[in-house]
Design a protein around this motif. Structure first.
Motif, short mmCIF file in Angstrom:
data_model
loop_
_atom_site.label_atom_id
_atom_site.label_comp_id
_atom_site.label_asym_id
_atom_site.label_seq_id
_atom_site.Cartn_x
_atom_site.Cartn_y
_atom_site.Cartn_z
N UNK A 148 58.12 50.76 56.44
CA UNK A 148 58.51 51.95 57.21
C UNK A 148 57.68 53.19 56.86
N UNK A 149 57.24 53.28 55.63
CA UNK A 149 56.57 54.51 55.16
C UNK A 149 55.34 54.91 56.00
N UNK A 150 54.47 53.96 56.37
CA UNK A 150 53.29 54.37 57.15
C UNK A 150 53.67 55.02 58.48
N UNK A 151 54.81 54.62 59.06
CA UNK A 151 55.25 55.17 60.35
C UNK A 151 55.74 56.61 60.14
N UNK A 152 56.49 56.84 59.08
CA UNK A 152 56.95 58.21 58.77
C UNK A 152 55.74 59.09 58.49
N UNK A 153 54.82 58.58 57.70
CA UNK A 153 53.62 59.34 57.34
C UNK A 153 52.82 59.72 58.60
N UNK A 154 52.60 58.74 59.48
CA UNK A 154 51.79 58.99 60.68
C UNK A 154 52.44 60.03 61.59
N UNK A 155 53.77 60.12 61.54
CA UNK A 155 54.48 61.07 62.40
C UNK A 155 54.80 62.40 61.71
N UNK A 156 54.39 62.53 60.46
CA UNK A 156 54.66 63.77 59.72
C UNK A 156 56.15 64.00 59.48
N UNK A 157 56.89 62.90 59.32
CA UNK A 157 58.33 63.01 59.04
C UNK A 157 58.57 62.62 57.58
N UNK A 158 59.08 63.54 56.76
CA UNK A 158 59.31 63.22 55.36
C UNK A 158 60.29 62.06 55.19
N UNK A 159 59.96 61.16 54.28
CA UNK A 159 60.84 60.02 53.98
C UNK A 159 61.19 60.08 52.50
N UNK A 160 62.48 59.92 52.20
CA UNK A 160 62.91 59.88 50.81
C UNK A 160 63.57 58.54 50.54
N UNK A 161 62.93 57.71 49.72
CA UNK A 161 63.57 56.44 49.35
C UNK A 161 64.51 56.71 48.19
N UNK A 162 65.69 56.14 48.26
CA UNK A 162 66.61 56.34 47.14
C UNK A 162 66.32 55.40 46.00
N UNK A 163 65.87 54.16 46.30
CA UNK A 163 65.86 53.17 45.21
C UNK A 163 64.66 52.23 45.17
N UNK A 164 63.65 52.45 46.02
CA UNK A 164 62.48 51.55 45.99
C UNK A 164 61.60 51.91 44.80
N UNK A 165 61.40 50.97 43.91
CA UNK A 165 60.72 51.28 42.66
C UNK A 165 59.26 50.81 42.61
N UNK A 166 58.80 50.05 43.61
CA UNK A 166 57.41 49.60 43.58
C UNK A 166 56.47 50.79 43.74
N UNK A 167 55.44 50.92 42.86
CA UNK A 167 54.58 52.11 42.88
C UNK A 167 53.87 52.34 44.22
N UNK A 168 53.60 51.27 44.98
CA UNK A 168 52.84 51.41 46.23
C UNK A 168 53.57 52.26 47.29
N UNK A 169 54.89 52.33 47.22
CA UNK A 169 55.67 52.99 48.28
C UNK A 169 55.20 54.42 48.52
N UNK A 170 55.18 55.23 47.47
CA UNK A 170 54.82 56.65 47.66
C UNK A 170 53.31 56.84 47.82
N UNK A 171 52.53 55.77 47.55
CA UNK A 171 51.08 55.86 47.79
C UNK A 171 50.76 55.79 49.28
N UNK A 172 51.75 55.51 50.11
CA UNK A 172 51.52 55.44 51.55
C UNK A 172 51.21 56.81 52.14
N UNK A 173 51.46 57.87 51.39
CA UNK A 173 51.08 59.19 51.90
C UNK A 173 51.91 60.33 51.35
N UNK A 174 51.48 61.55 51.67
CA UNK A 174 52.08 62.73 51.05
C UNK A 174 53.41 63.15 51.67
N UNK A 175 53.91 62.38 52.65
CA UNK A 175 55.25 62.65 53.20
C UNK A 175 56.29 61.69 52.60
#
Ligand code: PHE
Length: 378
Positions: A113-140
């Protein structure tokens, strides 16, 4: 017949009053999206998160809302599937026009889901995903939990220092990004400390028979089994291991943090441990207030996902307040500036990689209860 007419009119009036009244409207409410596994293989992840988040929404709305408007949460069920997670966030963004999104628990679904939020400029906050790659999908893309390089190290420290283990085996879920990552980070940390990995086996999410893998691990004579995965398979693995007379410790990560682990695993869970984000046993008054309120409302003790769901909501609402705007870029900047936010899962500071730095706790699921063992600082 008359009675039926009455019932129909009653339903109609009810629909007019409540059905129409609930239509989301962007002018007088702030719409926030949530994508969550409310059904499917990890339904407790989604339900716990949703329940925690509802309490956060209730708190903020009782205190007058955000920027003078109430928050309205729009929730989409992703059925525990990554493809559905992508569809769910697309709907939330394009159909509902939400200002920010909360989710998911499972790393594989956040990664979808993260790349879709990033591409649309919609901030995404994961509560519990711990894999490091998640937030590397972008600055949103943000999270309010720790990441697996840290969790793997905590598990290794606990195994090496607290349980005095030197030779362990790993059983991981190769279909699950979280499990594969956590296995790797554990392995690196444990070897660095001087420990040895004597065998590695794999399964796929949804499997129910682990006897072949366990038998092969047993032959390598490990002092313990490291099993980073989710609770359903985790509990079955331990049960089957005990039947095979494998009575060594089993160690897992936050993916075991569900009441279902206790239900499925029962007495076979003696001598097992897992790391997670929080404990309901904490004497902290903020935690105790949250636990009491959650228990009253939902008749169960909040697990880590519930607590992290609550914190994810509070942090996002606080960021929107500080941003003074619901514009994506402004919310993103405010989220990135979160420092020492006092959440139920501890003090949360968002670092330059948009991850939260915070301690982990070790839990022993004994006698049908999640028993707190120790806290390990970052
Ligand atoms: N950390 C797991 C993941 O990233 C999800 C999880 C978190 C599961 C907390 C249970 C409790 O996939």
């Amino acid at each position: 017949m008359r009675k039926l007419n009455w019932v129909i009119s009653f339903l109609f009036i009810g629909f007019m009053l409540f059905g129409c009244g609930q239509k989301p409207s962007a002018e007088n409410e702030i719409l926030i999206g949530e994508y969550s596994s409310l059904t499917g293989t990890t339904a407790t992840f989604g339900l716990s998160t949703h329940h925690g988040l509802l309490l956060a929404v209730e708190d903020v709305n009782n205190a007058g809302g955000v920027l003078g408007k109430p928050i309205r949460l729009i929730t989409e069920d992703d059925q525990s599937k990554p493809e559905e997670a992508a569809t769910a966030v697309t709907k939330l963004i394009t159909r509902d026009k939400v200002k920010a999104i909360i989710g998911e628990v499972a790393s594989s679904r956040s990664l979808a889901a993260a790349p879709i939020c990033q591409a649309n400029g919609i901030p995404m906050v994961s509560n519990a995903s711990t894999n490091p790659e998640v937030t590397k999908k972008g600055d949103y893309i943000f999270r309010v939990c720790y990441i697996d390089p840290f969790q793997g190290e905590v598990m290794a420290k606990f195994a090496y220092n607290s349980l005095n283990l030197r030779k362990v085996a790993i059983l991981k879920d190769i279909k699950n990004d979280y499990s594969v990552g956590l296995a790797q980070f554990f392995e690196e940390a444990f070897r660095r400390m001087g420990g040895e990995i004597v065998a590695v086996q794999a399964y796929s999410e949804g499997d129910t028979d682990f006897r072949a893998q366990l038998t092969s691990l047993k032959a390598a004579n490990p002092e313990a089994i490291i099993s980073p995965g989710y609770y359903t398979e985790g509990a079955l693995i331990i049960k089957q291991a005990r039947e095979l007379n494998m009575n060594m410790p089993f160690i897992g990560g936050d993916g075991w943090d569900s009441i279902k682990l206790l239900e499925i695993g029962g007495s076979s869970l003696t001598n097992t441990y897992f790391t997670t984000a929080y404990t309901a046993d904490s004497p902290d008054t903020l935690v105790q207030k949250f636990v009491k309120r959650y228990q009253e409302r939902y008749k169960e003790t909040p697990d880590a996902m519930a607590a992290l769901g609550y914190d994810a909501g509070l942090i996002l609402f606080d960021a929107i307040k500080r941003a003074g705007s619901t514009e994506g870029a402004k919310i993103r900047d405010a989220l990135a500036a979160t420092v020492n936010f006092n959440g139920v899962t501890g003090l949360i500071t968002i670092d330059s990689e948009r991850n939260a730095r915070k301690p982990a706790v070790v839990i022993a699921p004994i006698d049908g209860k999640m028993t707190y063992k120790e806290t390990i600082q970052p």
